[in-house]
Structures are given as C-alpha cells and as structure tokens.
Enzyme design. Structure first.
Site: not given
Ligand code: NAD
Ligand code: MLT
Length: 526
Positions: A229, A258, A277
């Site tokens: 993020r 964004e 993204h």
């Molecule tokens: P998740 O909830 O499974 O994992 C997040 C992890 O972060 C957890 O293990 C949690 O304990 C840890 N965490 C929370 N606060 C923390 C802190 N202060 N310091 C260190 N660790 C901490 O989430 P996920 O499904 O693995 O997703 C991770 C990130 O990726 C999210 O921000 C999600 O929105 C993003 N994401 C982005 C895309 C994209 O299109 N770029 C796609 C999918 C997910």
């Molecule tokens: C997500 O958090 O799942 C990602 O931002 C993916 C998206 O919806 O683009």
C-alpha cells in the site's frame, strides 16, 4: 436486490449476482454527490481500491446490507462507520495473493536487474550492454515486513531462489516464521540486514510512514519493493535515497496518491521502477476476487453467514448447517425475554447446552442480541448488535454446558435488570422445529410465532375461561395455548398464540381480576 458496482470487476462476479436474480448496476465514474445518489437505493456496494467508502457514503445508503471489496485492502472503507450503520464489510483475501506475490517477485527482478530501464534504452535504439550490472538474488538476504498471506508467498518464492529470509512482523508466531525458514527480528535489524526489503503490511495508523528517511538510511546499498500500500513508505524520502545512491534501486506498485501524479519525485529517478497498482491484475486473480465477493453478497442477501466479513461474526462454512437453525431460535428467545422484562436491561446471558455447546456460536450469540435489542426499536442487526451492547454498557456473557437435560440442544437467553432475570429457553424438534420449552423457570411447550400473550395467573378453575372470554370480547382470537404451573393451586404461566394484537384495554381488564397476576403482549414480528 440492487447491487451497485463502482470499480470494474470481472464479468464472472457480475454473472454470479445476475444468476442469483439480482439487479447489477455498474457506475465506474460516480464520485461525490453522484456516488451518494447512486448508492441511495443500493442493497450492496462492490468496490476495489478506487472508491472511497466514507461515512457519508454509508449514511446515504439507507438499504445497504453489505459492502464487498473485490480484493484484500480495505483502507478505502470506513469499517467503523459501516458497523455503526449495521452494514457488513467483506473482502476477498485469498483470490489475488498469488498474483500479488508473483508481481512482487517480478518487481524484485525488475529493480535488481534494471529490466525496465534496459528495455527503454534498447527500444530507443541503444545497445547499452555495458551500462547495466545487476544484483544476483541468490545468497542475498530478503527482508520481509509483514509476513501475512502475500508476505509468506513471496518469502517461499524467493527462498527457493536461494535468498536468506529475515522478517519483521509483531503479529506472527516464531513457529510459523520458522516453518517458512524466516528469522523474526526487530525492524531495525531487518532494515540493516536486508539486501532487498519487501513490504507486505496493510496500511494502518501503525504502518503509515513506517519507512521514512531514517529507515531508508539503514538500508544502505539495498533495494526496496512495495507492492502493498502507498503511504507505508515516504515517497519523497525514497526518491532522494535512490537519487543519492543510498539505495541501489526501488520498485513500487502502490502510491500514497493514485493515480500517481505526473509531478511525483519518484518519476524523476532512473532507478525507481513503477507500475500502476498491477499486483492483482491477472485474469485468474480478478475472476477469483470477483466471484468470491459476489458469492458473499448473495449470502448476505439470503441472511447466511458472510465468510470473509470483517465486522460481523462469522461461522465456519462446514459448521454452518449445524448452527444455522439456532440463529433464528436465539433471536426469537431474545425477543421474548426482553419483552417479558419490565425494567431497564443491564445484561444478557446466552447459555448453550448439549450438542450446540460444541459449536462456534459467535453468530448465534450475536443473533440473540439482535433479538434482545430489536423490540427496543434500535437499528440493529447481527453486525452491530455486539457493539450496541458494548456502547450501552450492557454486559454480554456466553455459557456452555456439554449436557442438556431432556433435550439434545438448548439455547437460553437470559436478560437481567441487575436484580431480576428472565430466561427464555428454546430447542429444535426434528432439527428445525422451534419450540420454547422454558420461560422464567416454567416448563412449557410453546410454538413461537407472530403475536403471543403470556400471562401469570392463579391456578384455579375458570381463570383460563375468563381470559378467553375477555380476549374474545376484544376481538382477539386464540390460535393456541400452553399452560404450565408450579404446583396445583399455585401460580401458573400460560402462553397464548393469538391472531390479533392484544389491546391495552383487554390487558387492563384482565389484570383488574385478582386471579390474573400479570399479562404481557409479545410481538415477534419485525
Ligand atoms: P495479511 O493481512 O494476510 O498480512 C499482513 C501482515 O502484516 C500480517 O501478518 C500482519 O501481522 C502484518 N502487520 C500488520 N501490522 C504490522 C506492522 N505494524 N508491522 C509489521 N507487520 C505488520 O495481508 P496480505 O493479504 O498479505 O496483504 C498484504 C498487503 O498487500 C495489503 O496491504 C494488501 O492490501 C496488499 N495487496 C496489494 C495488492 C496489489 O495489487 N498491489 C494485491 C494484494 C494485496
Ligand atoms: C488488494 O488489496 O487486493 C489490491 O489493492 C488489489 C486491487 O484491488 O487492485
């Protein structure tokens, strides 16, 4: 039901909604007042990261049942406001994990081997072979910040390429980290040891600005990848750190604002690779998250549990058939109990006995609370009932006993004003036939439904006949009744199922007779 979709999602998800008979309205341009108008009569709202679901939006949507997030991050949704409004928020946390992890790996290679920069040079006619000397990942250390779903998947993939793993995540067990071959360490240790630092936390008040100038300075000679993020990494500080050669390079898929503004300092630095993204942008991931979100919307409309609800009690899918019939029973028992309590509600206890005590009953307890609060005419559902109880200082407790006297399973809702308590106990005959089997200690066998009257009267000849004729005189037809007594000639409790509302005048007339101690009209409607 009307489903408003304000960010593009895969057709596969829209088909799930249409096939279930719902109206799907897509409006990808709606913002500000247009969004408020569009959501006003929607029963569900589906978004990705583009739509800001603010308190104002939620308040404008009077009939909203659920906000579905076709993806993982919910930082664009005011979950607190949704809970206040009794709106479920559900995401699709599994469907795009692989895609996000693969994109992270791709971005790691992109920055470590300068692939986009070399591509630009070659497509401009330059064979700049001598100018790019990359970094091999094998044998280097990967620092993972946030070892959740995506972080773990990235760790596994890059571990298999021969990287050592060190991770910072205060909310994960040593054991799980060990299984992944990762060493857990404090953030400063991870920053210092990582050759490549990859971020995988959600954006929260705690992670906002987590990586700033001071943290980047610790990463001398390393690479930073952020596909989680925007807002977690200070973009200006990052651009400077790469420009000044403190970092070798960086790759970012997500940004504080964004679309990324054209004047972002990140765009002026050669060794910063950016994508718009795209982490979840694969066909498979988009189908997965769209269908999972749509299925949850359909479930919410049907009153079934929503598997990835973030603000509502959930229940394991496999346990749902066993728990489901008790959801309605507990709500009914709660409604009856609270209408029998004359005074201010102080606490609610839900007791589970027998087989049901073996199950996860969070949703059943929430439904009992919904029943307790419903006659008080608060805007209440199973999403906000636990919070309403907390906000109003009403104590809620849950008790489980493995044995149920005489029945396979019993659910009792006991309401109390601090001094007096009234318990209403129900069971299910043949698995789904609801019966009230105890009211305030009296054993009864009452079929709960619609309109009821419960009386306490002396146990003597002619009382029930008298009650029947008073009701008849007031135009109330008795559809069924059950009489229970403590001792012959003592006090009795009688439950009447009635076809019409019992007017106050009828109850006053009844209570004017010494033999009728108390009457209560109970409505289970609404
Ligand atoms: P998740 O909830 O499974 O994992 C997040 C992890 O972060 C957890 O293990 C949690 O304990 C840890 N965490 C929370 N606060 C923390 C802190 N202060 N310091 C260190 N660790 C901490 O989430 P996920 O499904 O693995 O997703 C991770 C990130 O990726 C999210 O921000 C999600 O929105 C993003 N994401 C982005 C895309 C994209 O299109 N770029 C796609 C999918 C997910
Ligand atoms: C997500 O958090 O799942 C990602 O931002 C993916 C998206 O919806 O683009």
């Amino acid at each position: 039901m009307k489903v408003l979709v304000t960010d593009p999602i895969s057709e596969a998800g829209l088909d799930v909604l249409r096939d279930a008979g719902h109206e799907v309205v897509t409006n990808y341009e709606a913002e500000g007042d247009d969004l408020l108008a569009a959501v006003a009569d929607a029963n569900a709202l589906i978004v990705r990261s583009g739509t800001e679901v603010t308190r104002e939006v939620l308040e404008a949507a009077d009939d909203l049942v659920i906000v579905g997030r076709a993806g993982i991050g919910v930082d664009n949704i005011d979950i607190d406001a949704a809970t206040d409004e009794g709106v479920i928020v559900a995401n699709a946390p599994e469907g795009n994990v692989r895609a996000a992890a693969e994109h992270t790996v791709a971005m790691t290679f992109a920055t470590a081997r300068s692939i986009p920069q070399a591509h630009i040079r070659l497509s401009g006619g330059e064979w700049a072979k001598g100018e790019f000397l990359g970094t091999e990942l094998n044998g280097k250390t990967l620092g993972v910040v946030g070892l959740g779903r995506v972080g773990q998947e990235v760790a596994k993939k890059l571990d298999s390429l021969g990287m050592d793993l060190v991770a910072y995540d205060p909310y994960i067990s040593e054991e799980r980290a060990e299984q992944l071959g990762a060493e857990l360490a404090d953030l400063d240790v991870v920053l210092e040891r990582a050759d490549v630092l990859t971020i995988h936390t959600p954006l929260t008040p705690e992670t906002e600005g987590l990586i700033g100038e001071a943290e980047l300075a610790e990463m001398e000679g390393g690479y930073l990848v952020n596909c989680a993020r925007g807002g977690i990494v200070d973009e200006t500080a990052l651009a400077e750190a790469v420009e000044d050669g403190i970092l070798e390079g960086a790759a970012l898929d997500v940004f504080g604002e964004e679309p990324l503004p054209a004047d972002s300092p990140l765009l002026d630095v050669d060794d910063v690779v950016v994508t718009p993204h795209l982490g979840a942008s694969t066909e498979a991931a988009q189908e997965n998250v769209a269908t999972s979100t749509a299925e949850q919307v359909v479930a919410a409309f049907r009153g079934e549990p929503v598997l990835n609800a973030l603000n509502a009690p959930s229940v394991d899918e496999s346990a749902f058939p066993r728990v489901e019939p008790y959801i309605h029973l507990a709500e009914t028992a709660g409604k009856i109990a609270v209408q029998l309590l004359d005074s201010r509600l102080e606490s609610v206890e839900v007791t589970y006995e027998g087989d049901i005590a073996e199950e996860d009953v969070e949703l059943v307890t929430a439904s009992a609370l919904k029943g307790v609060f419903r006659p008080l005419e608060w805007q209440v559902n199973a999403v906000n009932a636990p919070r309403i109880a907390e906000e109003r200082g009403i104590g809620v407790s849950e008790t489980k006993r493995r044995q149920a006297e005489d029945f396979q399973s019993l659910v009792t809702v006991t309401v109390s004003d601090g001094d007096e308590s009234i318990g209403v106990c129900g069971t299910l005959f043949a698995g789904d036939d609801a019966r009230i089997v105890r009211i305030d200690g009296y054993r009864v066998d009452a079929i709960p439904g619609g309109k009821m009257m419960i009386t306490r009267n002396t146990d003597e000849p002619g009382v029930i006949g008298h009650i029947g004729s008073v009701m008849g005189n007031h135009g109330v037809n008795i559809a069924g009744m059950f009489n229970a007594r403590e001792t012959i000639g003592g006090e009795a409790l009688t439950v009447y199922n009635v076809d019409q509302e019992v007017p106050d005048a009828a109850r006053e007339e009844l209570e004017a007779d010494d033999r009728v101690i108390e009457t209560k009209y109970i409505s289970l409607n609404g």
